[in-house]
Structures are given as structure tokens and as C-alpha cells.
Scaffold this motif. Structure first.
Motif, PDB file in Angstrom:
ATOM      1  N   VAL A 146       0.853  -1.193   0.000  1.00  0.00           N
ATOM      2  CA  VAL A 146       0.000   0.000   0.000  1.00  0.00           C
ATOM      3  C   VAL A 146       0.886   1.239   0.000  1.00  0.00           C
ATOM      4  N   ALA A 147       0.594   2.157  -0.898  1.00  0.00           N
ATOM      5  CA  ALA A 147       1.339   3.413  -0.976  1.00  0.00           C
ATOM      6  C   ALA A 147       0.383   4.592  -0.874  1.00  0.00           C
ATOM      7  N   PHE A 193      -3.733  10.139  -2.591  1.00  0.00           N
ATOM      8  CA  PHE A 193      -4.366   8.921  -3.074  1.00  0.00           C
ATOM      9  C   PHE A 193      -3.786   7.717  -2.345  1.00  0.00           C
ATOM     10  N   HIS A 194      -4.651   6.782  -1.970  1.00  0.00           N
ATOM     11  CA  HIS A 194      -4.216   5.542  -1.339  1.00  0.00           C
ATOM     12  C   HIS A 194      -4.327   4.425  -2.373  1.00  0.00           C
ATOM     13  N   GLY A 242     -13.416  -0.581   4.157  1.00  0.00           N
ATOM     14  CA  GLY A 242     -12.641  -1.798   3.993  1.00  0.00           C
ATOM     15  C   GLY A 242     -11.379  -1.520   3.202  1.00  0.00           C
ATOM     16  N   GLY A 243     -10.209  -1.832   3.742  1.00  0.00           N
ATOM     17  CA  GLY A 243      -8.954  -1.630   3.027  1.00  0.00           C
ATOM     18  C   GLY A 243      -8.755  -0.179   2.644  1.00  0.00           C
ATOM     19  N   THR A 244      -8.325   0.040   1.385  1.00  0.00           N
ATOM     20  CA  THR A 244      -8.097   1.415   0.932  1.00  0.00           C
ATOM     21  C   THR A 244      -9.392   2.135   0.588  1.00  0.00           C
ATOM     22  N   GLY A 390      -6.721   5.308  -3.330  1.00  0.00           N
ATOM     23  CA  GLY A 390      -7.053   4.039  -3.947  1.00  0.00           C
ATOM     24  C   GLY A 390      -8.300   3.482  -3.324  1.00  0.00           C
ATOM     25  N   ILE A 391      -9.242   3.060  -4.117  1.00  0.00           N
ATOM     26  CA  ILE A 391     -10.464   2.494  -3.594  1.00  0.00           C
ATOM     27  C   ILE A 391     -10.551   1.065  -4.058  1.00  0.00           C
TER      28      ILE A 391
END
Length: 397
Positions: A146-147, A193-194, A242-244, A390-391
Motif C-alpha cells: 500500500v502506498a 491517493f491511497h 474496507g482496506g483502501t 485508492g479504492i
């Protein structure tokens, strides 16, 4: 189709020179609707759409870009002839040995088809934020795979928290993916942004592992994807990330913090294990800064070492913290969104209180998405599509 793909791969290996030739071909014929700086975006995106590369969500992102460019640059159907001719001439010139004479007709027909679809998309999209270029100013490893990318656009982006926008790296020209800013608009104009690197992905591993500060990213127009805070009125909100999928929901928290409307917010963040949890420092800072109205809860689906209250899948933990009257927002992986569509109504969450992020993976996603874009144009006098981290929900990789 494979032959089209081969010729495109070779042509895009020198996409900047190819885009210059594409633009010059049209300019020599007195067709100058397209600024030269936008030629790489337009040319590579049209070509990818002709070949049909990318998944459903990625193609929707590319179509959103083409639709807005079609509208902003004042294209008309009669431009299709010269655009198609320019594409054919450019691919033929740069494809080298992979070019075959019979490909000319395939490219021309495909280009005309894509432009017709772009024309329809332009009608749906209407006026609003334009495409732009941003400089990556920071790349931080938030967790394994993950960045967090911080980007400074050349022109200030117009977006609302919860919206998503197409993002493309010139390393893979024309391959767009949906990402949402993880922040509300900032004074310095930067967006965060993820991005999670998907195992079988094409774009996300490049964004996470290879993109570096100083590089450019192409940014498309922000659009509403079902996470608008305005839809909740003044109700308290429950955010399940959930997550990014955390990115747009974290932006909503920042929006609440800056709003005069006083409401309570419960943010439930899900991860598989404690090691998979990212952005923990930012979450803790948010919780400490806004403890009078913000509650942050964690949910770990596969970690027996955390406290019992935090063990369980995201939706189960979120339902435990749900209180009647709250607006319920969910954003995460396509699998999570499919489960939310089934489980939450069955658990008694009213339909008008449920706000689920669009994934673009199902045909039915198109109906509410198109409706939102049309209604946003009516609701926003400035023409902004509802004034796009990031989705995982985007279904792109």
C-alpha cells in the motif's frame, strides 16, 4: 483484436512522439480543437478504448475522460473522420513490423465507434472539472503493498470529498483507474491517493512500486459515486471502510470537521490483521483532534490477538455500532460491496439511509451513476459534478 493490440503496444512504446504526430496530422488539416499538451491523453485513451484493453471499471474511467474532453474541446461528429485518419496514420507509422494493411479498416471503424460513445458520455457528463496533470510530490509506503501518493495538480482540482476521479500514469498511457482523494480540498491544492497493489493488477503495482516523486500523473474529472455527504442531510453518519476504501471516507470526516453542521461520526475501519491496517497514525490524529464528535473503531477479520470487541468482519462490527437514524456509508472491495448490498438491507438498514460506493463492475452500476451525474449538473450552478486514494471498490488493478 490481438493484431490491434500488438500494433498498439508497439506504437505506445513511444507514446509521446506518437501523440505529437497524431496532433500534427490534425493540425496540418486545420483541425486544432485539441491542445497539443492534451494529445498524449486523448490519443492513448482513444486507442486503448478501440482495442478494448482494461477491465470494465478502467474502461468506464477512460470513457469519463474522453467524454469530458469531447465536451470541453467542442468536438462534433464530423471531427470523427480526421481523428480516425490521424489514429490510423499514427499507429501505422509507429507500429513497425506489427502493422498489416488490413488493420487500417479495423482501426478506423473502432475509432469512429469510440468517438460515438464518447459523444454520448459527453452528454451525460455535461460541463465540469477538466482533465489536468499533477506532479507526484511524495510516495510513502503505508503498509505492505500500500502506498500513499501525494500529488500537486497543475490546476486546482474541483471535487467534493467522497467523489472519485480517473487517474493514469504516463508509464501506462491510456490505462485509467478510479481513485478518490483521501482528503477534503486543501489550501495548497494537493491531493492524497491511497493505492493498494493488486496481485494480478497492471496499473496498481506500477503506482505502488515504481512511480516516484517528480513524475507526472494524469487526472480526470471528479464524479459522484454514491458517497456524497449532502445525501445524509444533517443526520449522524456511520462510515464502514474496507482496506483502501478508507480514502474517501476519511475525506468525509475532514468535510464534517470543516462544516458548520454538527453531527456525530462513527468510523469503522476493517482489515484482515493488525499488520494489514494502514494509515493508523492519521486515524489516531483524527480521533484525538475530534474526540467530541468522532469515534474510530477497528475491525479485524482474521486476527485472534486483538481485543474481542475488534474481532469480526467489517459489516458485523459496523452493524454492532449502528444506531437508528444514522446514514450508513460503505466503501471497500467489490466483494465487500456485494455483501453490503445483501446483508445491510436484510439487517434492517433503511434504503434511504444506505450509501454504497459504485464499483462499476456490474452493468446495473451504470444506472445510478448516470443518474447522479445528471442530477449533479442540476444541483450545482457552477457546473461542477457535485461540489474523485485508492479504492478497492473500483474493481481496477
Amino acid at each position: 483484436m490481438a493484431d490491434l493490440g500488438s500494433s498498439l503496444t508497439v506504437a505506445l512504446a513511444a507514446h509521446e512522439r506518437a501523440a505529437d504526430h497524431f496532433w500534427s496530422f490534425m493540425a496540418d488539416r486545420s483541425v486544432r480543437f485539441l491542445p497539443q499538451g492534451c494529445a498524449p491523453m486523448f490519443f492513448s485513451t482513444v486507442c486503448r478504448m478501440v482495442v478494448g484493453q482494461g477491465d470494465r471499471a478502467g474502461r468506464r474511467a477512460g470513457l469519463a475522460v474522453l467524454g469530458r474532453m469531447y465536451r470541453r474541446f467542442g468536438l462534433y461528429p464530423y471531427h470523427g473522420t480526421v481523428v480516425a485518419a490521424a489514429v490510423v496514420d499514427t499507429v501505422r507509422r509507429f507500429a513497425g513490423a506489427s502493422w498489416e494493411p488490413e488493420l487500417a479498416g479495423c482501426w478506423e471503424r473502432g475509432c469512429r465507434r469510440v468517438l460515438r460513445v464518447a459523444e454520448r458520455a459527453a452528454t451525460v457528463m455535461g460541463d465540469g472539472p477538466h482533465v489536468t496533470v499533477g506532479e507526484v510530490v511524495a510516495c510513502d509506503a503505508a503498509a505492505d503493498g500500500v502506498a500513499v501518493l501525494t500529488v500537486r495538480p497543475m490546476r486546482r482540482l474541483r471535487f467534493l470529498p467522497g467523489q472519485a476521479m480517473p487517474v493514469c500514469t504516463p508509464r501506462l498511457p491510456g490505462l485509467w483507474r478510479w481513485y478518490s482523494p483521501a482528503n477534503a480540498p486543501r489550501r495548497d491544492g494537493t491531493v492524497e491517493f491511497h493505492v493498494r497493489a493488486v496481485g494480478e493488477g497492471v496499473v496498481s503495482p506500477v503506482l505502488v512500486e515504481r512511480v516516484a516523486p517528480g513524475e507526472e500523473l494524469w487526472l480526470g474529472p471528479a464524479v459522484d459515486v454514491g458517497l456524497s455527504l449532502e445525501a445524509a442531510g444533517e443526520a449522524d453518519v456511520l462510515l464502514a471502510a474496507g482496506g483502501t476504501g478508507l480514502a474517501p471516507l476519511r475525506a468525509l470526516v475532514e468535510q464534517v470537521a470543516a462544516s458548520p453542521v454538527k453531527r456525530r461520526v462513527t468510523l469503522v475501519v476493517g482489515a484482515r490483521t493488525l499488520l494489514d491496517l494502514y494509515d493508523a497514525v492519521a486515524l489516531d490524529e483524527l480521533a484525538q483532534a475530534h474526540r467530541d464528535w468522532l469515534t474510530v473503531e477497528l475491525a479485524f477479520s482474521d486476527d485472534g490477538d486483538v481485543e474481542p470487541a475488534a474481532q469480526g468482519d467489517l459489516l458485523t462490527v459496523a452493524l454492532y455500532h449502528y444506531r437508528r437514524g444514522q446514514a450508513f456509508y460503505v466503501c471497500g472491495s467489490p466483494k465487500l460491496m456485494e455483501a453490503a448490498r445483501v446483508r445491510l438491507p436484510a439487517a434492517g438498514i433503511p434504503a434511504d439511509s444506505l450509501h454504497l460506493a459504485t464499483t462499476f463492475r456490474r452493468a446495473m452500476d451504470s444506472v445510478p451513476w448516470v443518474s447522479r451525474q445528471r442530477s449533479s449538473r442540476v444541483a450545482s450552478p457552477s457546473g461542477v459534478d457535485m461540489t474523485a486514494g485508492g479504492i478497492d471498490r473500483r474493481g481496477s488493478a
